[in-house]
Design an enzyme around this catalytic site. Structure first.
Site, PDB file in Angstrom:
ATOM      1  N   LYS A 107      14.375  31.410  15.442  1.00 24.84           N
ATOM      2  CA  LYS A 107      15.459  31.880  16.318  1.00 24.84           C
ATOM      3  C   LYS A 107      15.145  33.260  16.892  1.00 24.84           C
ATOM      4  O   LYS A 107      15.569  33.567  17.998  1.00 24.84           O
ATOM      5  CB  LYS A 107      16.797  31.889  15.575  1.00 24.84           C
ATOM      6  CG  LYS A 107      17.295  30.465  15.313  1.00 24.84           C
ATOM      7  CD  LYS A 107      18.791  30.327  15.231  1.00 24.84           C
ATOM      8  CE  LYS A 107      19.167  28.855  15.227  1.00 24.84           C
ATOM      9  NZ  LYS A 107      20.559  28.571  15.023  1.00 24.84           N
ATOM     10  N   LYS A 130      13.062  19.876  16.935  1.00 23.88           N
ATOM     11  CA  LYS A 130      14.359  19.261  16.634  1.00 23.88           C
ATOM     12  C   LYS A 130      15.318  19.432  17.809  1.00 23.88           C
ATOM     13  O   LYS A 130      15.244  20.423  18.542  1.00 23.88           O
ATOM     14  CB  LYS A 130      14.960  19.843  15.345  1.00 23.88           C
ATOM     15  CG  LYS A 130      15.552  21.222  15.473  1.00 23.88           C
ATOM     16  CD  LYS A 130      16.621  21.500  14.419  1.00 23.88           C
ATOM     17  CE  LYS A 130      17.416  22.732  14.821  1.00 23.88           C
ATOM     18  NZ  LYS A 130      18.774  22.767  14.388  1.00 23.88           N
ATOM     19  N   LYS A 185      21.201  22.708  20.264  1.00 23.57           N
ATOM     20  CA  LYS A 185      22.215  23.010  21.286  1.00 23.57           C
ATOM     21  C   LYS A 185      21.670  23.978  22.324  1.00 23.57           C
ATOM     22  O   LYS A 185      21.988  23.907  23.488  1.00 23.57           O
ATOM     23  CB  LYS A 185      23.423  23.716  20.655  1.00 23.57           C
ATOM     24  CG  LYS A 185      24.213  22.914  19.678  1.00 23.57           C
ATOM     25  CD  LYS A 185      25.492  23.680  19.337  1.00 23.57           C
ATOM     26  CE  LYS A 185      26.028  23.308  17.981  1.00 23.57           C
ATOM     27  NZ  LYS A 185      25.406  24.059  16.875  1.00 23.57           N
TER      28      LYS A 185
HETATM   29  N1  AQP Z   1      18.303  17.984  15.403  1.00 23.60           N
HETATM   30  C1  AQP Z   1      19.061  17.864  14.340  1.00 23.60           C
HETATM   31  N2  AQP Z   1      18.979  16.750  13.569  1.00 23.60           N
HETATM   32  C2  AQP Z   1      19.777  16.590  12.476  1.00 23.60           C
HETATM   33  N3  AQP Z   1      20.689  17.520  12.089  1.00 23.60           N
HETATM   34  C3  AQP Z   1      20.804  18.640  12.837  1.00 23.60           C
HETATM   35  N4  AQP Z   1      21.601  19.723  12.743  1.00 23.60           N
HETATM   36  C4  AQP Z   1      21.322  20.575  13.739  1.00 23.60           C
HETATM   37  N5  AQP Z   1      20.348  20.079  14.512  1.00 23.60           N
HETATM   38  C5  AQP Z   1      20.004  18.873  13.989  1.00 23.60           C
HETATM   39  C6  AQP Z   1      22.623  19.893  11.711  1.00 23.60           C
HETATM   40  O1  AQP Z   1      23.858  20.126  12.368  1.00 23.60           O
HETATM   41  C7  AQP Z   1      24.665  20.943  11.529  1.00 23.60           C
HETATM   42  C8  AQP Z   1      25.290  22.039  12.325  1.00 23.60           C
HETATM   43  O2  AQP Z   1      24.269  22.847  12.864  1.00 23.60           O
HETATM   44  P1  AQP Z   1      24.627  24.286  13.408  1.00 23.60           P
HETATM   45  O3  AQP Z   1      25.476  24.196  14.596  1.00 23.60           O
HETATM   46  O4  AQP Z   1      25.202  25.099  12.345  1.00 23.60           O
HETATM   47  O5  AQP Z   1      23.290  25.020  13.742  1.00 23.60           O
HETATM   48  P2  AQP Z   1      21.838  24.638  14.033  1.00 23.60           P
HETATM   49  O6  AQP Z   1      21.237  23.926  12.876  1.00 23.60           O
HETATM   50  O7  AQP Z   1      21.176  25.895  14.416  1.00 23.60           O
HETATM   51  O8  AQP Z   1      22.003  23.623  15.232  1.00 23.60           O
HETATM   52  P3  AQP Z   1      21.484  23.673  16.691  1.00 23.60           P
HETATM   53  O9  AQP Z   1      22.063  22.532  17.396  1.00 23.60           O
HETATM   54  O10 AQP Z   1      20.004  23.789  16.738  1.00 23.60           O
HETATM   55  O11 AQP Z   1      22.164  24.953  17.299  1.00 23.60           O
HETATM   56  P4  AQP Z   1      21.545  26.247  17.932  1.00 23.60           P
HETATM   57  O12 AQP Z   1      20.765  25.802  19.125  1.00 23.60           O
HETATM   58  O13 AQP Z   1      22.714  27.094  18.274  1.00 23.60           O
HETATM   59  O14 AQP Z   1      20.658  26.864  16.900  1.00 23.60           O
HETATM   60  C9  AQP Z   1      23.765  21.442  10.396  1.00 23.60           C
HETATM   61  O15 AQP Z   1      24.066  20.707   9.221  1.00 23.60           O
HETATM   62  C10 AQP Z   1      22.378  21.122  10.865  1.00 23.60           C
HETATM   63  O16 AQP Z   1      21.505  20.832   9.784  1.00 23.60           O
END
Ligand code: AQP
Length: 328
Positions: free
Chosen positions: A113, A195, A198
């Site tokens: 990040k 992966k 968002k």
């Molecule tokens: N690609 C993924 N596959 C499976 N699980 C996923 N999670 C996130 N991406 C995947 C799971 O979603 C839950 C919530 O995630 P989060 O919003 O707390 O943050 P994150 O993991 O950082 O998700 P993003 O979508 O990648 O957001 P950004 O771009 O803001 O960093 C968690 O249980 C995570 O494991």
């Protein structure tokens, strides 16, 4: 016998995508009867990356509405906003003082990040795992249903809880990760080596839960695959494997059945079939989200009630930790 308690959270950093849904939210919904459930919109985590304040407030309530639309049932689960309970950052500070720098330095999500947010590499982003540990430990959680990307953070939560219990006396339950067998790591459609996320750029990266059927179909048709043509579960072929896993989790068919189904078909037909099951699965969620979007008062009421219900538990754990370390 008392049910085991699960805690999990999701950041209001953007629209929720298929990865968030299959890795976390769908499992929260599917196992609501099995556990005592605490789910949280983790808005304090969201400010570790740059957010527009007005938008962040809107996205926080929108995400809560989306969780309800996905099937979080307030009769079975507590849903609240992280910043409504002051004990989260307060406990994070105590945990901070008990996490060795070496362990925090190993967190790969910070490295990932901070390279994506080079202009805003702040202490909060580095410290994210301590706040996540506080979220989980405050509620004496038995299990934490998350996607695979959170495994390392969860390991840190367990380590700090064990160290604290050893150094100061019994305070925290040691939580277990609950990671689904399929869907734990949904990959980007445009680049199946990363992966689904968002915040990733690119129009064809993620399927968002509010995407129209036309958008979903278009994105799947453009999904990166490879130059082979056998449609089989082979992890070394990341693009096809990702699409097959999405199909598997929504259809509940066995891998053998799925491979037989596509044995004489090409990628074109396969991609349309995957798109169709996703469109059908998301249709009721989208309809319910639309209905709930006219009921903002109801969503706020649910969130307030959720916070009121879990606050005493958070306060009790925090008081105990505070007392054990000698804070008055
Ligand atoms: N690609 C993924 N596959 C499976 N699980 C996923 N999670 C996130 N991406 C995947 C799971 O979603 C839950 C919530 O995630 P989060 O919003 O707390 O943050 P994150 O993991 O950082 O998700 P993003 O979508 O990648 O957001 P950004 O771009 O803001 O960093 C968690 O249980 C995570 O494991």
């Amino acid at each position: 016998m008392a049910k085991k308690r699960v805690f999990s959270g999701i950041q209001p950093t953007g629209q929720i995508h298929l990865g968030n849904y299959l890795g976390a939210v769908k499992n929260w919904v599917d196992s609501q009867d099995e556990y005592e459930n605490i789910f949280c919109v983790v808005n304090s985590h969201a400010i570790t990356t740059t957010q527009d304040p007005k938008e962040l407030k809107e996205k926080t309530y929108e995400l809560a509405g989306m969780l309800l639309a996905c099937g979080i049932d307030v009769e079975k689960s507590n849903l609240f906003i992280q910043s409504e309970i002051d004990e989260h950052p307060a406990l994070a500070w105590i945990l901070d003082c008990n996490i060795p720098m070496g362990e925090m330095n190993r967190m790969t999500q910070f490295k990932d990040k901070s390279s994506k947010n080079a202009k805003n590499v702040n202490v909060g982003l580095f410290n994210y795992p301590a706040l996540m540990a506080a979220d989980i430990l405050l509620y004496q959680s038995d299990g934490v249903p998350v996607g695979e990307d959170q495994k390392q953070h969860l390991e840190l939560s367990r380590n700090v809880a064990m160290k604290f219990n050893r150094d100061f006396g019994e305070c925290f339950k040691i939580p277990e990760p609950l990671i689904p067998k399929v869907g734990a790591r949904v990959m980007g459609l445009d680049d199946p080596s990363v992966k689904m996320s968002k915040s990733a750029k690119g129009n064809n990266h993620a399927i968002f839960l509010l995407d129209s059927p036309e958008e979903i179909l278009k994105k799947f048709k453009k999904a990166t695959t490879d130059s082979h043509n056998a449609i089989i579960f082979d992890e070394t072929r990341a693009g096809v494997y990702n699409l097959l896993s999405i199909y598997e989790v929504f259809t509940h068919k066995s891998r053998e059945m799925i491979e037989n189904e596509f044995a004489h078909k090409g990628y074109g037909e396969f991609k349309i079939a995957v798109a169709e099951v996703v469109i059908e699965a998301l249709r009721p969620i989208q309809e319910e989200y639309l209905r709930l979007s006219t009921e903002k008062g109801y969503i706020q009421k649910v969130l307030r009630a959720g916070a009121d219900k879990v606050r005493p538990l958070a306060k009790a754990t925090y008081q105990k930790a505070k007392d054990l370390v000698g804070l008055v």
